[in-house]
Scaffold this motif. Structure first.
Motif, PDB file in Angstrom:
ATOM      1  N   GLY A   1       0.820  -1.208   0.000  1.00 11.67           N
ATOM      2  CA  GLY A   1       0.000   0.000   0.000  1.00 11.67           C
ATOM      3  C   GLY A   1       0.853   1.257   0.000  1.00 11.67           C
ATOM      4  N   ALA A   2       1.900   1.257   0.840  1.00  9.41           N
ATOM      5  CA  ALA A   2       2.808   2.411   0.894  1.00  9.41           C
ATOM      6  C   ALA A   2       3.601   2.539  -0.400  1.00  9.41           C
ATOM      7  CB  ALA A   2       3.744   2.267   2.087  1.00  9.41           C
ATOM      8  N   PHE A   3       4.003   1.416  -0.964  1.00 14.17           N
ATOM      9  CA  PHE A   3       4.721   1.404  -2.253  1.00 14.17           C
ATOM     10  C   PHE A   3       3.879   2.068  -3.332  1.00 14.17           C
ATOM     11  CE2 PHE A   3       5.482  -0.591  -6.369  1.00 14.17           C
ATOM     12  CZ  PHE A   3       6.865  -0.557  -6.496  1.00 14.17           C
ATOM     13  N   LEU A   4       2.623   1.674  -3.423  1.00 14.56           N
ATOM     14  CA  LEU A   4       1.724   2.244  -4.432  1.00 14.56           C
ATOM     15  C   LEU A   4       1.493   3.727  -4.164  1.00 14.56           C
ATOM     16  CD1 LEU A   4      -0.232   1.973  -6.826  1.00 14.56           C
ATOM     17  CD2 LEU A   4      -1.985   1.218  -5.194  1.00 14.56           C
ATOM     18  N   LEU A   5       1.202   4.076  -2.925  1.00 13.94           N
ATOM     19  CA  LEU A   5       0.935   5.476  -2.576  1.00 13.94           C
ATOM     20  C   LEU A   5       2.106   6.363  -2.961  1.00 13.94           C
ATOM     21  CD1 LEU A   5      -0.782   7.619  -1.059  1.00 13.94           C
ATOM     22  CD2 LEU A   5       0.512   6.999   0.998  1.00 13.94           C
ATOM     23  N   THR A   6       3.295   5.967  -2.570  1.00 12.17           N
ATOM     24  CA  THR A   6       4.481   6.791  -2.830  1.00 12.17           C
ATOM     25  C   THR A   6       4.714   6.970  -4.320  1.00 12.17           C
ATOM     26  OG1 THR A   6       5.484   6.037  -0.766  1.00 12.17           O
ATOM     27  CG2 THR A   6       6.968   6.992  -2.414  1.00 12.17           C
ATOM     28  N   ASN A   7       4.593   5.897  -5.077  1.00 15.75           N
ATOM     29  CA  ASN A   7       4.805   6.006  -6.520  1.00 15.75           C
ATOM     30  C   ASN A   7       3.772   6.907  -7.188  1.00 15.75           C
ATOM     31  OD1 ASN A   7       7.143   4.362  -7.521  1.00 15.75           O
ATOM     32  ND2 ASN A   7       6.137   2.803  -6.293  1.00 15.75           N
ATOM     33  N   LEU A   8       2.552   6.896  -6.680  1.00 15.26           N
ATOM     34  CA  LEU A   8       1.509   7.741  -7.258  1.00 15.26           C
ATOM     35  C   LEU A   8       1.682   9.215  -6.886  1.00 15.26           C
ATOM     36  CD1 LEU A   8      -1.637   5.461  -6.753  1.00 15.26           C
ATOM     37  CD2 LEU A   8      -0.404   5.904  -8.888  1.00 15.26           C
ATOM     38  N   LEU A   9       2.476   9.481  -5.838  1.00 15.29           N
ATOM     39  CA  LEU A   9       2.711  10.866  -5.400  1.00 15.29           C
ATOM     40  C   LEU A   9       4.083  11.390  -5.812  1.00 15.29           C
ATOM     41  CD1 LEU A   9       1.257  10.698  -1.759  1.00 15.29           C
ATOM     42  CD2 LEU A   9       0.118  11.549  -3.820  1.00 15.29           C
ATOM     43  N   LEU A  10       4.851  10.594  -6.544  1.00 17.73           N
ATOM     44  CA  LEU A  10       6.237  10.963  -6.843  1.00 17.73           C
ATOM     45  C   LEU A  10       6.362  12.260  -7.629  1.00 17.73           C
ATOM     46  CD1 LEU A  10       8.206   7.666  -7.618  1.00 17.73           C
ATOM     47  CD2 LEU A  10       8.443   9.219  -5.666  1.00 17.73           C
ATOM     48  N   ASP A  11       5.468  12.514  -8.547  1.00 19.99           N
ATOM     49  CA  ASP A  11       5.571  13.759  -9.325  1.00 19.99           C
ATOM     50  C   ASP A  11       5.534  14.976  -8.407  1.00 19.99           C
ATOM     51  OD1 ASP A  11       5.795  12.411 -11.690  1.00 19.99           O
ATOM     52  OD2 ASP A  11       3.703  12.688 -12.302  1.00 19.99           O
ATOM     53  N   LYS A  12       4.626  14.952  -7.435  1.00 17.34           N
ATOM     54  CA  LYS A  12       4.524  16.068  -6.482  1.00 17.34           C
ATOM     55  C   LYS A  12       5.783  16.161  -5.621  1.00 17.34           C
ATOM     56  CE  LYS A  12       0.458  18.227  -6.738  1.00 17.34           C
ATOM     57  NZ  LYS A  12       0.129  17.901  -8.130  1.00 17.34           N
ATOM     58  N   ILE A  13       6.287  15.014  -5.206  1.00 18.59           N
ATOM     59  CA  ILE A  13       7.483  14.987  -4.355  1.00 18.59           C
ATOM     60  C   ILE A  13       8.688  15.524  -5.117  1.00 18.59           C
ATOM     61  CG2 ILE A  13       9.089  13.472  -3.137  1.00 18.59           C
ATOM     62  CD1 ILE A  13       6.659  11.629  -2.563  1.00 18.59           C
TER      63      ILE A  13
END
Length: 332
Positions: A161-173
């Motif tokens: 779940g954290a893996f998916l969340l982080t990858n989906l937010l990477l552009d913002k990060i």
């Protein structure tokens, strides 16, 4: 004769029991001295005014104390969890103790990929930056079962779940750099028994089976940290950590001997949630960590970890398998 045999068996059982207790106590003290001879404290005074921080599981325990500290530094803090009532209580507490009203709740259920995707979609459309992402939420002691996504629930909450969340937010990060990703792992990653082809499979339901599943999820957190560190651009730091033996309710679902053993060890060695949050906070804000990537920390310092996390082939295998199981294309 029968009475004598009975006394003999009773005395033998008592000796064995006392020996086991002594072994557990000795092991606990060794672990305490080996892993936590001192309690590290984040000493940074960095302010976070104008920054946005997202803390999963920020409604209780280590996550709550992490969110509180980031809010005290002036950040806008988003608490992501399932329990809206607990989050409301946590937010009221944080606002009252820090004077920062910029603390919000966003619903997130890491055990459902659909929830993670909806959360990411809402976040990406509502916020223009993400400076700090703390992957703190986790679970342990759950009866092994498959989620609706076909993955062991502990593996999904603690890792996928954290893996998916982080990858989906990477552009913002990435667009917010210098930015930081913090991944809460555990010293128990050393006891992982990982088979890449079985990452998603439901584990055994006995005490040791549950511990191995938890350990596997925490080793995956280290492997994923390594994979991100190789791929992310300069200006984005990503590190993992062991928070210490913290007396929270994460193991509350264990039963019988397993729960008693965990509680005993925690009583011997435990930290408060505030103490346990210090290394997480250190990785979020400390100037010392700027530019440090792919490392593992304990007590606010770099620490040794399982040699498995330095196996580049395993790092790539787990990364690729995780992309497959979360139905993602490689974002980097």
């Amino acid at each position: 004769m029968i009475l004598a045999i009975g006394y003999y068996l009773l005395i033998t059982a008592l000796i064995l029991f006392l020996t086991l207790c002594l072994l557990v106590l000795t092991t606990a003290l060794y672990v305490k001295l080996k892993l936590e001879p001192v309690k590290g404290v984040c000493t940074s005074n960095v302010r976070l005014d104008g920054k946005i921080a997202l803390v999963t599981g920020g409604n209780q325990g280590i996550g709550l104390e992490t969110a509180r500290d980031l809010a005290a530094r002036g950040a806008r803090v988003l608490i992501a969890c399932r329990d809206a009532k607990a989050a409301a209580e946590a937010i009221a507490d944080i606002r009252a103790t820090t004077g920062n009203d910029l603390v919000e709740f966003k619903h997130l259920d890491l055990a459902k990929f659909s929830s993670v995707r909806q959360f990411a979609e809402d976040f990406n459309s509502s916020y223009d930056r993400l400076d700090i992402l703390v992957n703190n939420a986790g679970c342990a002691g759950l009866r092994s079962k498959s989620t609706e996504d076909g993955i062991d629930v502990v593996m999904q909450v603690n890792y996928f779940g954290a893996f998916l969340l982080t990858n989906l937010l990477l552009d913002k990060i990435i667009t917010s750099k210098p930015s930081r990703i913090v991944i809460v792992s555990s010293w128990l990653h050393n006891y992982a028994k990982l088979r890449v082809e079985d990452l998603h499979k439901v584990g055994e339901n006995d005490f040791f089976g549950q511990i191995y599943t938890y350990s596997n999820s925490k080793l995956c957190d280290l492997l994923w940290t390594k994979a991100l560190a190789k791929r992310l651009p300069e200006g984005v730091t990503v590190n993992s950590l062991h928070p210490g033996v913290v007396k929270t309710n994460i193991f509350r679902r264990l039963s019988g001997f397993g729960l008693k053993l965990i509680n005993f060890l925690c009583d011997l060695m435990y930290k408060t949630p505030k103490e346990g949050a210090q290394t997480t906070i250190h990785l979020c804000v400390s100037e010392e960590v700027e530019g440090v990537r792919g490392k593992y920390f304990m007590e606010c310092k770099e620490a040794q970890y399982s040699s498995k996390a330095d196996d580049d082939a395993l790092v790539e295998q787990v990364w690729n398998k995780s992309l497959e199981l979360t139905n993602l294309r490689d974002p980097l």
